[in-house]
Design an enzyme around this catalytic site. Structure first.
Site, PDB file in Angstrom:
ATOM      1  N   HIS A  37       1.903   4.386  -2.919  1.00 51.48           N
ATOM      2  CA  HIS A  37       1.986   5.833  -2.728  1.00 51.48           C
ATOM      3  C   HIS A  37       3.355   6.355  -3.186  1.00 51.48           C
ATOM      4  O   HIS A  37       3.452   7.352  -3.917  1.00 51.48           O
ATOM      5  CB  HIS A  37       1.822   6.192  -1.250  1.00 51.48           C
ATOM      6  CG  HIS A  37       0.424   6.117  -0.738  1.00 51.48           C
ATOM      7  ND1 HIS A  37      -0.631   6.754  -1.344  1.00 51.48           N
ATOM      8  CD2 HIS A  37      -0.094   5.495   0.360  1.00 51.48           C
ATOM      9  CE1 HIS A  37      -1.744   6.523  -0.662  1.00 51.48           C
ATOM     10  NE2 HIS A  37      -1.446   5.759   0.378  1.00 51.48           N
ATOM     11  N   HIS A  43       0.838  -1.205   0.000  1.00 52.12           N
ATOM     12  CA  HIS A  43       0.000   0.000   0.000  1.00 52.12           C
ATOM     13  C   HIS A  43       0.872   1.253   0.000  1.00 52.12           C
ATOM     14  O   HIS A  43       0.672   2.169  -0.812  1.00 52.12           O
ATOM     15  CB  HIS A  43      -0.913  -0.032   1.233  1.00 52.12           C
ATOM     16  CG  HIS A  43      -1.692   1.226   1.468  1.00 52.12           C
ATOM     17  ND1 HIS A  43      -3.063   1.285   1.318  1.00 52.12           N
ATOM     18  CD2 HIS A  43      -1.319   2.475   1.863  1.00 52.12           C
ATOM     19  CE1 HIS A  43      -3.486   2.503   1.592  1.00 52.12           C
ATOM     20  NE2 HIS A  43      -2.447   3.239   1.935  1.00 52.12           N
ATOM     21  N   GLU A  44       1.842   1.291   0.911  1.00 51.70           N
ATOM     22  CA  GLU A  44       2.700   2.465   1.007  1.00 51.70           C
ATOM     23  C   GLU A  44       3.661   2.556  -0.173  1.00 51.70           C
ATOM     24  O   GLU A  44       4.010   3.658  -0.618  1.00 51.70           O
ATOM     25  CB  GLU A  44       3.474   2.444   2.329  1.00 51.70           C
ATOM     26  CG  GLU A  44       2.588   2.499   3.554  1.00 51.70           C
ATOM     27  CD  GLU A  44       1.622   3.677   3.534  1.00 51.70           C
ATOM     28  OE1 GLU A  44       1.982   4.752   2.988  1.00 51.70           O
ATOM     29  OE2 GLU A  44       0.502   3.529   4.039  1.00 51.70           O
TER      30      GLU A  44
END
Length: 265
Positions: A69, A65-66
């Site tokens: 980003h 998820h990170e």
């Protein structure tokens, strides 16, 4: 930053080592695979196997998820994000490991929901255009949505194709439910969370200043909203409705939530 080794090849001016998966992330992936195998074969304490399977799988998803980003921010103009270690998928590089790792895992164990975790610091001044800022914030929740759909597809086809123990599929079911709750939570327009950050660039200067004032307290605001019986009821009602629409078997993620609390068995 620990990446400038002699002979390191550069990618857009950044040492290639800044893009290599960290040993911490690879260890989490190995634990996820190993615990899945142990759960499948019913080795030892199966409840503990499911606990390791779900927690390690959840942590792997937090890293990805990170990473989503970070890689979108990097492609959008923030080259320094590579030097901050976010492109190595190392969860220890997040700005606050307690809020990024420990708290989400505790909430998974106690509440069975996927609390947004992780935090990469993005140099917003290095990224031109409001749309790019929105895409950086959207990248993480999009990863959770993708994982949700993938895991549900596996659940709807896997047991019929390959069989296997109920405990394994309960773990997969819980992981799918965690991804679903994380998707919904991350898309809520709460200041400081991804959903709020998606709309922040489009606000007027006055509203943006107000948003930035509340953003550091996003987690507290989220807990306050979920603690409210009416709002919490709406949230979980929406999550259960989406789960039913996708065909996620409720008996599996409920069983998975019971199994990971191995200390109660």
């Amino acid at each position: 930053m620990g990446y400038d080794r002699p002979g390191d090849r550069l990618v857009l001016g950044v040492p290639r080592a800044a893009f290599r998966p960290s040993p911490v992330f690879l260890a989490l992936v190995a634990l996820f695979v190993a615990s899945g195998v142990l759960t499948w074969h019913g080795f030892g304490n199966v409840r503990f196997d499911v606990f390791l399977f779900v927690v390690s799988g959840w942590l792997v998803s937090l890293c990805l998820h990170e990473y989503a980003h970070a890689v979108v921010a990097y492609r959008s103009g923030d080259r320094d994000i590579a030097h901050r270690g976010y492109l190595t998928l190392n969860p220890l590089k997040y700005t606050n490991p307690l809020l990024s790792i420990v708290l989400p895992v505790v909430v998974v164990l106690l509440g069975g929901i996927g609390l947004p975790g992780g935090a990469v610091w993005v140099d917003r001044h290095a990224i031109p255009g409001r749309l790019r800022h929105t895409l950086v914030s959207l990248a993480g929740p999009a990863t959770n949505v993708l994982f949700t759909l993938l895991l549900v597809a596996v659940l709807l086809t896997g047991p019929q194709l390959v069989g296997g123990p109920l405990e394994f599929w309960a773990g997969v079911g819980l992981l799918a439910f965690l991804q679903l709750t994380a998707s919904v939570l991350n898309l809520l327009p709460v200041p400081g969370l991804d959903g709020g950050n998606m709309i922040q660039p489009w606000l007027s200067p006055a509203y943006r200043r107000m948003y930035d004032m509340f953003a550091p307290f996003g987690f507290i605001l989220l807990f306050a909203l979920l603690w409210n019986p009416r709002i919490g009821g709406w949230f979980f009602g929406a999550v259960f409705s989406v789960a039913d629409f996708l065909g996620l078997p409720p008996q599996l993620y409920v069983l998975g939530r019971e199994l990971i609390r191995f200390w109660q068995g």
